[in-house]
Design a protein around this motif. Structure first.
Motif, PDB file in Angstrom:
ATOM      1  N   ALA A  31       9.315  24.440   9.291  1.00  0.00           N
ATOM      2  CA  ALA A  31       9.826  24.928  10.576  1.00  0.00           C
ATOM      3  C   ALA A  31       9.444  23.969  11.706  1.00  0.00           C
ATOM      4  O   ALA A  31      10.269  23.646  12.563  1.00  0.00           O
ATOM      5  CB  ALA A  31       9.293  26.337  10.860  1.00  0.00           C
ATOM      6  N   LEU A  32       8.214  23.484  11.699  1.00  0.00           N
ATOM      7  CA  LEU A  32       7.768  22.538  12.730  1.00  0.00           C
ATOM      8  C   LEU A  32       8.514  21.217  12.616  1.00  0.00           C
ATOM      9  O   LEU A  32       8.955  20.647  13.616  1.00  0.00           O
ATOM     10  CB  LEU A  32       6.259  22.318  12.626  1.00  0.00           C
ATOM     11  N   HIS A  33       8.668  20.740  11.395  1.00  0.00           N
ATOM     12  CA  HIS A  33       9.380  19.479  11.180  1.00  0.00           C
ATOM     13  C   HIS A  33      10.833  19.614  11.631  1.00  0.00           C
ATOM     14  O   HIS A  33      11.390  18.706  12.257  1.00  0.00           O
ATOM     15  CB  HIS A  33       9.292  19.083   9.711  1.00  0.00           C
ATOM     16  N   LEU A  34      11.443  20.748  11.349  1.00  0.00           N
ATOM     17  CA  LEU A  34      12.819  20.996  11.771  1.00  0.00           C
ATOM     18  C   LEU A  34      12.944  20.892  13.291  1.00  0.00           C
ATOM     19  O   LEU A  34      13.853  20.235  13.810  1.00  0.00           O
ATOM     20  CB  LEU A  34      13.279  22.368  11.286  1.00  0.00           C
ATOM     21  N   VAL A  35      12.021  21.500  14.023  1.00  0.00           N
ATOM     22  CA  VAL A  35      12.069  21.459  15.488  1.00  0.00           C
ATOM     23  C   VAL A  35      11.914  20.020  15.986  1.00  0.00           C
ATOM     24  O   VAL A  35      12.647  19.577  16.875  1.00  0.00           O
ATOM     25  CB  VAL A  35      10.994  22.382  16.104  1.00  0.00           C
ATOM     26  N   THR A  39      14.893  17.933  17.888  1.00  0.00           N
ATOM     27  CA  THR A  39      14.645  17.403  19.227  1.00  0.00           C
ATOM     28  C   THR A  39      15.037  15.927  19.289  1.00  0.00           C
ATOM     29  O   THR A  39      15.653  15.476  20.250  1.00  0.00           O
ATOM     30  CB  THR A  39      13.169  17.607  19.621  1.00  0.00           C
ATOM     31  N   GLU A  40      14.693  15.192  18.246  1.00  0.00           N
ATOM     32  CA  GLU A  40      15.079  13.775  18.173  1.00  0.00           C
ATOM     33  C   GLU A  40      16.601  13.642  18.115  1.00  0.00           C
ATOM     34  O   GLU A  40      17.192  12.805  18.808  1.00  0.00           O
ATOM     35  CB  GLU A  40      14.451  13.132  16.930  1.00  0.00           C
ATOM     36  N   LEU A  41      17.249  14.477  17.325  1.00  0.00           N
ATOM     37  CA  LEU A  41      18.709  14.425  17.224  1.00  0.00           C
ATOM     38  C   LEU A  41      19.385  14.773  18.548  1.00  0.00           C
ATOM     39  O   LEU A  41      20.444  14.231  18.864  1.00  0.00           O
ATOM     40  CB  LEU A  41      19.198  15.361  16.124  1.00  0.00           C
ATOM     41  N   ALA A  42      18.770  15.657  19.314  1.00  0.00           N
ATOM     42  CA  ALA A  42      19.326  16.001  20.627  1.00  0.00           C
ATOM     43  C   ALA A  42      19.379  14.768  21.523  1.00  0.00           C
ATOM     44  O   ALA A  42      20.355  14.562  22.258  1.00  0.00           O
ATOM     45  CB  ALA A  42      18.506  17.109  21.285  1.00  0.00           C
ATOM     46  N   GLN A  68       1.659  22.718  22.186  1.00  0.00           N
ATOM     47  CA  GLN A  68       1.940  24.010  22.810  1.00  0.00           C
ATOM     48  C   GLN A  68       3.442  24.324  22.782  1.00  0.00           C
ATOM     49  O   GLN A  68       3.836  25.455  22.512  1.00  0.00           O
ATOM     50  CB  GLN A  68       1.419  24.061  24.248  1.00  0.00           C
ATOM     51  N   SER A  69       4.261  23.333  23.066  1.00  0.00           N
ATOM     52  CA  SER A  69       5.714  23.544  23.015  1.00  0.00           C
ATOM     53  C   SER A  69       6.158  23.924  21.606  1.00  0.00           C
ATOM     54  O   SER A  69       6.975  24.828  21.425  1.00  0.00           O
ATOM     55  CB  SER A  69       6.462  22.293  23.463  1.00  0.00           C
ATOM     56  N   LEU A  70       5.615  23.235  20.618  1.00  0.00           N
ATOM     57  CA  LEU A  70       5.950  23.566  19.230  1.00  0.00           C
ATOM     58  C   LEU A  70       5.490  24.974  18.873  1.00  0.00           C
ATOM     59  O   LEU A  70       6.193  25.709  18.171  1.00  0.00           O
ATOM     60  CB  LEU A  70       5.344  22.540  18.275  1.00  0.00           C
ATOM     61  N   ALA A  71       4.333  25.361  19.379  1.00  0.00           N
ATOM     62  CA  ALA A  71       3.835  26.720  19.129  1.00  0.00           C
ATOM     63  C   ALA A  71       4.753  27.752  19.785  1.00  0.00           C
ATOM     64  O   ALA A  71       5.093  28.773  19.178  1.00  0.00           O
ATOM     65  CB  ALA A  71       2.405  26.863  19.652  1.00  0.00           C
ATOM     66  N   ASP A  72       5.164  27.480  21.006  1.00  0.00           N
ATOM     67  CA  ASP A  72       6.053  28.405  21.719  1.00  0.00           C
ATOM     68  C   ASP A  72       7.403  28.540  21.014  1.00  0.00           C
ATOM     69  O   ASP A  72       7.926  29.638  20.848  1.00  0.00           O
ATOM     70  CB  ASP A  72       6.276  27.945  23.158  1.00  0.00           C
ATOM     71  N   ILE A  73       7.975  27.412  20.610  1.00  0.00           N
ATOM     72  CA  ILE A  73       9.288  27.427  19.961  1.00  0.00           C
ATOM     73  C   ILE A  73       9.224  28.113  18.601  1.00  0.00           C
ATOM     74  O   ILE A  73      10.091  28.921  18.267  1.00  0.00           O
ATOM     75  CB  ILE A  73       9.826  25.988  19.823  1.00  0.00           C
ATOM     76  N   SER A  74       8.205  27.783  17.822  1.00  0.00           N
ATOM     77  CA  SER A  74       8.118  28.296  16.448  1.00  0.00           C
ATOM     78  C   SER A  74       7.432  29.660  16.349  1.00  0.00           C
ATOM     79  O   SER A  74       7.510  30.308  15.305  1.00  0.00           O
ATOM     80  CB  SER A  74       7.351  27.295  15.580  1.00  0.00           C
ATOM     81  N   ARG A  75       6.744  30.035  17.421  1.00  0.00           N
ATOM     82  CA  ARG A  75       5.941  31.271  17.428  1.00  0.00           C
ATOM     83  C   ARG A  75       4.812  31.246  16.393  1.00  0.00           C
ATOM     84  O   ARG A  75       4.414  32.260  15.839  1.00  0.00           O
ATOM     85  CB  ARG A  75       6.821  32.499  17.246  1.00  0.00           C
ATOM     86  N   ILE A  76       4.318  30.042  16.149  1.00  0.00           N
ATOM     87  CA  ILE A  76       3.150  29.826  15.294  1.00  0.00           C
ATOM     88  C   ILE A  76       1.985  29.558  16.240  1.00  0.00           C
ATOM     89  O   ILE A  76       2.130  28.795  17.195  1.00  0.00           O
ATOM     90  CB  ILE A  76       3.379  28.621  14.352  1.00  0.00           C
ATOM     91  N   PRO A  77       0.824  30.160  16.021  1.00  0.00           N
ATOM     92  CA  PRO A  77      -0.318  29.929  16.917  1.00  0.00           C
ATOM     93  C   PRO A  77      -0.619  28.434  17.093  1.00  0.00           C
ATOM     94  O   PRO A  77      -0.512  27.651  16.147  1.00  0.00           O
ATOM     95  CB  PRO A  77      -1.476  30.655  16.233  1.00  0.00           C
TER      96      PRO A  77
END
Length: 130
Positions: A31-35, A39-42, A68-77
């Motif tokens: 999930a983190l790698h996907l985000v 983001t790079e593809l964007a 922190q951004s990755l945590a917010d997007i993925s909802r992983i602590p």
């Protein structure tokens, strides 16, 4: 309709099994790698759109993400995100650059990344042969 979802569900379970293997059983890493990859593809897509609209000079502005951004997007602590990013960095899936942000690493083969997911897009929705 139930036949479609049955076939798609079979494709989903096969894809998730392959993804789990690639990420040592850790779907949170996926999930983190996907985000990070999206983001790079964007950034790449924004540059391509500007070029298509006739921009004479196009600069690809890479967009990294902090923990922190990755945590917010993925909802992983956040602390869990930091540990998982460190594990992914050790396998060169992500890199932390001088700006402190995370980007896809040298082992992030975008084509292979999305090829792994392709059954969800094509195989699961192919019409049946009569």
């Amino acid at each position: 309709m139930t036949r479609f979802f049955y076939r798609w569900g079979g494709s989903l379970s096969a894809v998730l099994s392959r993804v789990r293997t690639r990420y040592d059983g850790d779907l949170d890493q996926f999930a983190l790698h996907l985000v990070v990859v999206l983001t790079e593809l964007a950034s790449v897509n924004a540059a391509a759109e500007a070029k298509a609209k006739g921009a004479e000079r196009v600069v690809v502005r890479r967009r990294g993400l902090n923990s922190q951004s990755l945590a917010d997007i993925s909802r992983i602590p956040r602390e869990t995100v930091r540990r998982k990013l460190a594990a992914m960095a050790s396998r060169s899936l992500v890199v932390r650059e001088a700006d402190g942000l995370w980007y896809p690493g040298p082992a992030s083969d975008t084509d292979q990344f999305f090829y792994t997911l392709s059954p969800l897009f094509w195989d699961g929705v192919k019409p049946e042969r009569l």
